[in-house]
Design an enzyme around this catalytic site. Sequence first.
Site, PDB file in Angstrom:
ATOM      1  N   SER A 146     -10.815  -5.561 -35.787  1.00  0.00           N
ATOM      2  CA  SER A 146      -9.953  -4.605 -35.094  1.00  0.00           C
ATOM      3  C   SER A 146      -9.090  -5.306 -34.046  1.00  0.00           C
ATOM      4  O   SER A 146      -8.285  -6.171 -34.411  1.00  0.00           O
ATOM      5  CB  SER A 146     -10.811  -3.483 -34.513  1.00  0.00           C
ATOM      6  OG  SER A 146     -10.000  -2.395 -34.186  1.00  0.00           O
ATOM      7  N   ASP A 223     -10.957   4.131 -43.094  1.00  0.00           N
ATOM      8  CA  ASP A 223     -10.860   3.682 -41.698  1.00  0.00           C
ATOM      9  C   ASP A 223     -10.046   4.717 -40.938  1.00  0.00           C
ATOM     10  O   ASP A 223      -8.828   4.845 -41.130  1.00  0.00           O
ATOM     11  CB  ASP A 223     -10.164   2.307 -41.661  1.00  0.00           C
ATOM     12  CG  ASP A 223     -10.140   1.703 -40.271  1.00  0.00           C
ATOM     13  OD1 ASP A 223      -9.847   2.440 -39.301  1.00  0.00           O
ATOM     14  OD2 ASP A 223     -10.408   0.502 -40.142  1.00  0.00           O
ATOM     15  N   HIS A 260     -14.367   1.993 -40.287  1.00  0.00           N
ATOM     16  CA  HIS A 260     -13.991   0.952 -39.305  1.00  0.00           C
ATOM     17  C   HIS A 260     -15.221   0.299 -38.661  1.00  0.00           C
ATOM     18  O   HIS A 260     -15.084  -0.571 -37.828  1.00  0.00           O
ATOM     19  CB  HIS A 260     -13.145   1.621 -38.208  1.00  0.00           C
ATOM     20  CG  HIS A 260     -12.365   0.670 -37.349  1.00  0.00           C
ATOM     21  ND1 HIS A 260     -11.200   0.053 -37.771  1.00  0.00           N
ATOM     22  CD2 HIS A 260     -12.558   0.223 -36.078  1.00  0.00           C
ATOM     23  CE1 HIS A 260     -10.726  -0.715 -36.804  1.00  0.00           C
ATOM     24  NE2 HIS A 260     -11.536  -0.641 -35.758  1.00  0.00           N
TER      25      HIS A 260
HETATM   26  N1  LIG Z   1     -15.440   4.704 -28.239  1.00  0.00           N
HETATM   27  C1  LIG Z   1     -14.347   4.873 -29.134  1.00  0.00           C
HETATM   28  C2  LIG Z   1     -14.513   4.047 -30.382  1.00  0.00           C
HETATM   29  C3  LIG Z   1     -14.371   2.600 -30.090  1.00  0.00           C
HETATM   30  C4  LIG Z   1     -14.492   1.743 -31.334  1.00  0.00           C
HETATM   31  O1  LIG Z   1     -14.599   2.229 -32.427  1.00  0.00           O
HETATM   32  N2  LIG Z   1     -14.429   0.435 -31.131  1.00  0.00           N
HETATM   33  C5  LIG Z   1     -14.519  -0.453 -32.237  1.00  0.00           C
HETATM   34  C6  LIG Z   1     -13.346  -1.393 -32.206  1.00  0.00           C
HETATM   35  S1  LIG Z   1     -11.827  -0.481 -32.255  1.00  0.00           S
HETATM   36  C7  LIG Z   1     -10.622  -1.686 -32.145  1.00  0.00           C
HETATM   37  O2  LIG Z   1     -10.663  -2.704 -31.573  1.00  0.00           O
HETATM   38  C8  LIG Z   1     -15.821  -1.229 -32.155  1.00  0.00           C
HETATM   39  O3  LIG Z   1     -15.936  -2.327 -32.612  1.00  0.00           O
HETATM   40  N3  LIG Z   1     -16.828  -0.585 -31.561  1.00  0.00           N
HETATM   41  C9  LIG Z   1     -18.106  -1.175 -31.317  1.00  0.00           C
HETATM   42  C10 LIG Z   1     -19.157  -0.918 -32.336  1.00  0.00           C
HETATM   43  O4  LIG Z   1     -20.247  -1.510 -32.185  1.00  0.00           O
HETATM   44  O5  LIG Z   1     -18.922  -0.194 -33.307  1.00  0.00           O
HETATM   45  C11 LIG Z   1     -14.154   6.336 -29.475  1.00  0.00           C
HETATM   46  O6  LIG Z   1     -14.644   7.115 -28.710  1.00  0.00           O
HETATM   47  O7  LIG Z   1     -13.486   6.635 -30.471  1.00  0.00           O
END
Ligand SMILES: N[C@@H](CCC(=O)N[C@@H](CSC=O)C(=O)NCC(=O)O)C(=O)O
Length: 287
Positions: A146, A223, A260
């Site tokens: 991401s 995604d 995602h």
């Molecule tokens: N908290 C957010 C969602 C945040 C999210 O999905 N972060 C992704 C990366 S997004 C782009 O860089 C991520 O890797 N999260 C960490 C995980 O362990 O999944 C919301 O409320 O939508």
Amino acid sequence: MSFGGKLLKLSHDSPITKTKMNVNIYLPKQYFGSTTTETKIPVLLYLAGLTCDPNNGSEKAFFQPYADEYGFAVVYPDTSPRGVGNPGEDDSWEFGTAAGFYVDAEKEPWSNNYKMYSYILKDLLPSVGKAYTKLDLSRVSVTGHSMGGYGALMFFLKNPGFFKSCSAFAPICNPSEVPWGHTNFGGYLGDDKSKWLEYDPVHLIKKYDGPKSTILYHVGTKDGFEVNQRQLRPETLVEASKGTVLDGYVEYKSVKDFDHSYYFVSSFAGEHSAHHAKYLGLTSSKL
Ligand SMILES: N[C@@H](CCC(=O)N[C@@H](CSC=O)C(=O)NCC(=O)O)C(=O)O
């Protein structure tokens, strides 16, 4: 211990961010055998996404078994400096803490500490090389997820020849043109869009003059950030590569039904590891 090697959870004082920075490092089983100058261990740099710290990748991407299989170390940096006290740094998960966007901020107050581009290239990687002398910092590849997938593309394309190979999971391919890029480039670099282009993979690929190393990336058809918000725009990098040095070297794989999450990342960590192992000289596969 983790799989056959060791996962180190470290922190160090960075003169670039002027903060303590956390980093995880996976040393594969080969690190603990006898290594010679010729058999030093290469490194895969894993850049994580928005909201992440060094633990997300090391706990959920599952590169460790492949690191043991091929014999590479994995470095998992943090995604921003933390706790510097800038107004608004914790107001949104999309900007500030855990959202350093791998740029050197030019706008105050972010420019005092948010220097993730220089931190990774000029501080973290050299410091890792000095501290772990069995690692070969002349053989480094880069991947990420991401925001970190964008980071991987950007570092690779902006530093021709420095990274042996590049891959990405659900990368933000054309950040100048999407909401996450507007927020972060605008917030850290200001309104001058020519500065944004200096970090935008779609712009950088047109200037790239380094070795022909295939860029591999996957994006899931489910995604939500792409389907609902068009944050990733995976097709733009393939399009931008046409007529460039990397024409035919951008391998975008759309994968049915994946989202995602780290379930998606871990599902393709093996394929990405094999890709990097080839360019790091760890397999006999032809380039
Ligand atoms: N908290 C957010 C969602 C945040 C999210 O999905 N972060 C992704 C990366 S997004 C782009 O860089 C991520 O890797 N999260 C960490 C995980 O362990 O999944 C919301 O409320 O939508």
